[in-house]
Design an enzyme around this catalytic site. Structure first.
Site, mmCIF file in Angstrom:
data_model
loop_
_atom_site.group_PDB
_atom_site.id
_atom_site.type_symbol
_atom_site.label_atom_id
_atom_site.label_comp_id
_atom_site.label_asym_id
_atom_site.label_seq_id
_atom_site.Cartn_x
_atom_site.Cartn_y
_atom_site.Cartn_z
ATOM 1 N N ILE A 274 -1.052 7.282 3.636
ATOM 2 C CA ILE A 274 -0.300 6.839 4.366
ATOM 3 C C ILE A 274 0.873 6.173 4.409
ATOM 4 C CG2 ILE A 274 0.502 6.041 6.930
ATOM 5 C CD1 ILE A 274 -2.566 6.659 7.261
ATOM 6 N N THR B 184 -6.607 0.233 12.803
ATOM 7 C CA THR B 184 -6.620 1.494 13.085
ATOM 8 C C THR B 184 -7.649 1.899 14.338
ATOM 9 O OG1 THR B 184 -8.667 2.470 12.573
ATOM 10 C CG2 THR B 184 -8.976 0.898 11.902
ATOM 11 N N ASN C 88 -16.882 18.073 14.619
ATOM 12 C CA ASN C 88 -16.317 17.886 13.197
ATOM 13 C C ASN C 88 -17.038 19.222 12.393
ATOM 14 O OD1 ASN C 88 -15.659 14.576 12.644
ATOM 15 N ND2 ASN C 88 -17.876 13.784 11.792
ATOM 16 N N ARG D 68 -13.765 13.472 16.324
ATOM 17 C CA ARG D 68 -12.526 12.600 15.397
ATOM 18 C C ARG D 68 -10.947 12.679 16.266
ATOM 19 N NH1 ARG D 68 -15.901 9.685 15.125
ATOM 20 N NH2 ARG D 68 -16.734 8.973 13.028
ATOM 21 N N GLU E 8 -10.855 2.852 14.902
ATOM 22 C CA GLU E 8 -12.001 2.486 14.445
ATOM 23 C C GLU E 8 -11.881 0.752 15.099
ATOM 24 O OE1 GLU E 8 -13.491 3.881 10.861
ATOM 25 O OE2 GLU E 8 -11.820 5.214 10.961
ATOM 26 N N LYS F 249 -11.018 -4.601 8.888
ATOM 27 C CA LYS F 249 -10.224 -4.269 10.053
ATOM 28 C C LYS F 249 -9.329 -5.124 10.971
ATOM 29 C CE LYS F 249 -7.081 -1.710 9.027
ATOM 30 N NZ LYS F 249 -6.257 -1.669 7.492
ATOM 31 N N TYR G 178 -22.153 15.194 7.604
ATOM 32 C CA TYR G 178 -22.978 14.066 8.245
ATOM 33 C C TYR G 178 -24.259 14.502 10.147
ATOM 34 C CZ TYR G 178 -20.794 10.929 4.524
ATOM 35 O OH TYR G 178 -19.832 10.480 3.316
ATOM 36 N N GLY H 165 0.939 -1.345 0.380
ATOM 37 C CA GLY H 165 -0.204 -0.336 -0.366
ATOM 38 C C GLY H 165 0.489 1.251 0.112
ATOM 39 N N GLY H 166 1.960 1.307 -0.630
ATOM 40 C CA GLY H 166 2.693 2.444 -0.797
ATOM 41 C C GLY H 166 2.719 3.155 -1.466
ATOM 42 N N ALA H 167 1.088 3.117 -2.551
ATOM 43 C CA ALA H 167 1.401 4.621 -2.731
ATOM 44 C C ALA H 167 -0.312 4.747 -2.598
ATOM 45 C CB ALA H 167 0.668 3.428 -4.763
HETATM 46 P P1 NAD Z 1 -5.153 5.025 1.015
HETATM 47 O O1 NAD Z 1 -7.045 4.605 0.765
HETATM 48 O O2 NAD Z 1 -4.835 6.259 0.770
HETATM 49 O O3 NAD Z 1 -4.313 3.695 1.042
HETATM 50 C C1 NAD Z 1 -3.832 2.815 0.432
HETATM 51 C C2 NAD Z 1 -3.711 1.761 -0.640
HETATM 52 O O4 NAD Z 1 -3.262 0.328 -1.225
HETATM 53 C C3 NAD Z 1 -3.966 2.589 -2.068
HETATM 54 O O5 NAD Z 1 -2.256 2.807 -2.592
HETATM 55 C C4 NAD Z 1 -4.519 1.198 -3.176
HETATM 56 O O6 NAD Z 1 -3.534 0.775 -3.859
HETATM 57 C C5 NAD Z 1 -3.447 -0.199 -1.972
HETATM 58 N N1 NAD Z 1 -4.372 -1.229 -1.999
HETATM 59 C C6 NAD Z 1 -5.550 -1.410 -1.438
HETATM 60 N N2 NAD Z 1 -5.766 -2.784 -2.173
HETATM 61 C C7 NAD Z 1 -4.979 -2.921 -2.049
HETATM 62 C C8 NAD Z 1 -4.654 -4.577 -2.567
HETATM 63 N N3 NAD Z 1 -5.433 -5.951 -2.744
HETATM 64 N N4 NAD Z 1 -3.404 -5.289 -3.060
HETATM 65 C C9 NAD Z 1 -2.504 -4.082 -3.350
HETATM 66 N N5 NAD Z 1 -2.942 -3.067 -2.770
HETATM 67 C C10 NAD Z 1 -3.878 -2.312 -2.759
HETATM 68 O O7 NAD Z 1 -5.343 4.499 2.728
HETATM 69 P P2 NAD Z 1 -4.138 5.223 3.906
HETATM 70 O O8 NAD Z 1 -5.426 6.258 4.440
HETATM 71 O O9 NAD Z 1 -3.242 5.749 3.078
HETATM 72 O O10 NAD Z 1 -4.646 3.817 5.268
HETATM 73 C C11 NAD Z 1 -3.282 2.830 5.124
HETATM 74 C C12 NAD Z 1 -3.677 2.084 5.960
HETATM 75 O O11 NAD Z 1 -3.737 3.153 7.126
HETATM 76 C C13 NAD Z 1 -4.571 1.067 5.976
HETATM 77 O O12 NAD Z 1 -4.626 -0.200 6.222
HETATM 78 C C14 NAD Z 1 -5.555 1.666 6.928
HETATM 79 O O13 NAD Z 1 -6.360 0.987 7.116
HETATM 80 C C15 NAD Z 1 -5.248 2.363 7.935
HETATM 81 N N6 NAD Z 1 -5.735 3.774 8.728
HETATM 82 C C16 NAD Z 1 -5.656 4.586 8.147
HETATM 83 C C17 NAD Z 1 -6.194 6.135 8.990
HETATM 84 C C18 NAD Z 1 -6.752 7.146 7.733
HETATM 85 O O14 NAD Z 1 -7.136 8.165 8.550
HETATM 86 N N7 NAD Z 1 -6.460 7.280 6.743
HETATM 87 C C19 NAD Z 1 -6.024 6.310 10.260
HETATM 88 C C20 NAD Z 1 -5.531 4.825 10.806
HETATM 89 C C21 NAD Z 1 -5.184 3.557 10.062
HETATM 90 P P1 TYD Z 2 -13.316 10.310 7.763
HETATM 91 O O1 TYD Z 2 -12.908 11.000 6.566
HETATM 92 O O2 TYD Z 2 -14.502 9.572 6.195
HETATM 93 O O3 TYD Z 2 -13.273 9.046 8.085
HETATM 94 P P2 TYD Z 2 -13.590 8.430 9.141
HETATM 95 O O4 TYD Z 2 -15.097 7.800 9.158
HETATM 96 O O5 TYD Z 2 -12.797 6.885 9.231
HETATM 97 O O6 TYD Z 2 -13.733 8.750 11.094
HETATM 98 O O7 TYD Z 2 -14.812 11.148 8.242
HETATM 99 C C1 TYD Z 2 -14.595 12.027 9.276
HETATM 100 C C2 TYD Z 2 -15.673 12.322 10.480
HETATM 101 O O8 TYD Z 2 -16.061 13.554 9.106
HETATM 102 C C3 TYD Z 2 -16.395 10.824 10.448
HETATM 103 O O9 TYD Z 2 -16.909 11.422 11.555
HETATM 104 C C4 TYD Z 2 -17.015 11.002 8.952
HETATM 105 C C5 TYD Z 2 -17.329 12.970 8.496
HETATM 106 N N1 TYD Z 2 -17.699 13.008 7.302
HETATM 107 C C6 TYD Z 2 -18.645 13.776 7.177
HETATM 108 O O10 TYD Z 2 -19.804 14.660 7.927
HETATM 109 N N2 TYD Z 2 -19.178 14.082 5.663
HETATM 110 C C7 TYD Z 2 -17.900 13.541 4.811
HETATM 111 O O11 TYD Z 2 -18.339 14.003 3.435
HETATM 112 C C8 TYD Z 2 -17.120 12.719 5.391
HETATM 113 C C9 TYD Z 2 -16.498 11.575 4.249
HETATM 114 C C10 TYD Z 2 -16.763 12.984 6.586
#
Ligand code: NAD
Ligand code: TYD
Length: 336
Positions: free
Chosen positions: A13, A124, A248, A213, A126, A153, A206, A8-10
């Site tokens: 995070i 996460t 939010n 958060r 969550e 997850k 929403y 998931g390096g593209a």
């Molecule tokens: P993202 O959607 O930006 O990136 C996910 C990446 O995984 C993408 O580049 C996608 O192409 C790749 N991917 C998806 N399915 C795949 C598969 N089957 N094979 C290979 N690659 C695949 O997500 P992110 O926000 O960067 O999250 C990265 C990780 O961190 C996830 O595991 C997510 O659950 C976790 N995480 C995210 C958050 C957040 O706030 N974004 C918080 C806590 C944990």
């Molecule tokens: P989100 O960025 O989807 O992250 P997560 O659901 O993983 O917490 O949403 C962050 C918060 O913002 C969540 O409480 C839902 C809210 N939200 C809205 O109110 N409107 C939106 O369009 C989105 C995408 C999220």
């Protein structure tokens, strides 16, 4: 560790994680395996062009052959690849269970075969579900996920931990808070609201907007994962969060103020199904190992918004493609 597989390096995070690790550790080489789904984007890695310590493979973690090849010669795995958006999981959860659960199973099996010395699963906050009142979840608390995303997850998280006892695989898990920063796909709330505000579109908040958060800057999250990898113990879980908790509605008002846009862009819409009220985790365990966040929320948040102001080309191209999904999503929701 000399050579590691990062999945998931593209992604948002993952791309920061690869860059942070290469910068912090001059001996590490990284094989980056990513399927390039809708949210994967190689432009996040453009600064690594020509870096001999980074190689990219386009491939699916659900395919054992691809994973086996990518893992060759690696002594560690950091697994971030996942379907990551709650709203999408409410519409169609299949890809979440394919990539997040089955894909994790494939990686664990291949890591076992390869005999890696460390396997980090990036999970996460969550997975704990919603926390009412003022308390914070600790790593030993029970998991109570409520969306198909967080359930997938949690399944991956527990599956990975089960490999410690059953197969002696040196797994550890990090559970990070809501992460923000540049290059985040504009479906998550901060980039979605920023890019909507910049294009004069409404901000769909929403429900009552009082959900809470914890906001963690992306580089702090990545340094937290790396810290757990280096200082953490096999079989342990490490929460990673900042000290910034916001409703939010307050986050949205801050965002509009920084962008100098009017509050009447806020549009209260039907609440997300099963919307978790508050995510709150205690990260003292990782802090006791010496990790702490560097970013100050007000500065990092402002800098993040400025990055979106300056990088319109990147998100406008995505938003144009995304239009179809947004319309489909709204229609599906309206039908409920
Ligand atoms: P993202 O959607 O930006 O990136 C996910 C990446 O995984 C993408 O580049 C996608 O192409 C790749 N991917 C998806 N399915 C795949 C598969 N089957 N094979 C290979 N690659 C695949 O997500 P992110 O926000 O960067 O999250 C990265 C990780 O961190 C996830 O595991 C997510 O659950 C976790 N995480 C995210 C958050 C957040 O706030 N974004 C918080 C806590 C944990
Ligand atoms: P989100 O960025 O989807 O992250 P997560 O659901 O993983 O917490 O949403 C962050 C918060 O913002 C969540 O409480 C839902 C809210 N939200 C809205 O109110 N409107 C939106 O369009 C989105 C995408 C999220």
């Amino acid at each position: 560790m000399k050579k590691a597989l990062v999945t998931g390096g593209a992604g948002f995070i993952g791309s920061f994680f690869v860059k942070v690790w290469l910068k912090e550790d001059s001996r590490i080489s990284i094989v980056n395996l990513d399927k390039l789904t809708y949210s994967g984007d190689l432009s996040r890695l453009s600064e690594l062009q020509g870096n001999s310590r980074h190689s990219f493979i386009k491939g699916d973690i659900c395919d054992p052959k691809t994973v086996r090849k990518a893992m060759q010669g690696c002594d560690g795995v950091v697994h971030l690849a996942a379907e990551s958006h709650v709203d999408r999981s409410l519409l169609d959860a299949k890809a979440f269970f394919d990539s997040n659960v089955y894909g994790t199973y494939v990686l664990l099996e291949e890591a076992r075969r390869a005999g890696v010395e460390r396997f980090v699963l990036v999970s996460t906050d969550e997975v704990y579900g919603s926390r009412s009142g003022k308390g914070y979840f600790k790593e030993k608390d029970i998991l109570n996920p409520s969306s198909p995303y967080s359930v997938s997850k949690a399944a991956a998280d527990l599956l990975a931990l089960s490999y410690v006892g059953t197969h002696h695989l040196p797994v550890l898990v990090t559970r990070g808070a809501n992460t923000y920063g540049p290059y985040q796909y504009p479906e998550k709330v901060i980039p979605l609201f920023t890019t909507n505000a910049l294009t004069g579109q409404k901000l769909p908040l929403y429900g009552d907007g009082r959900q809470i958060r914890n906001w963690l800057y992306v580089e702090d999250h990545c340094r937290g994962i790396l810290h757990a990898l280096k200082k953490g113990k096999t079989g342990e879980v490490y929460n990673i969060s900042s000290k910034t908790e916001l409703e939010n509605i307050d986050l949205t008002k801050k965002l509009l103020k920084i962008l100098d846009k009017p509050e009447n862009l806020i549009h209260h819409v039907t609440d997300r199904l099963g919307h978790d009220r508050r995510y709150a985790i205690d990260s003292s365990k990782l802090r006791s190992l010496g990790w702490s966040e560097k970013a100050k929320f007000d500065t990092a948040f402002r800098d993040t918004l400025l990055w979106y102001c300056r990088n319109e080309k990147w998100w406008k191209a995505i938003k144009e493609k995304q239009e179809g999904f947004t319309k489909f999503y709204k229609k599906a929701y309206a039908g409920r």
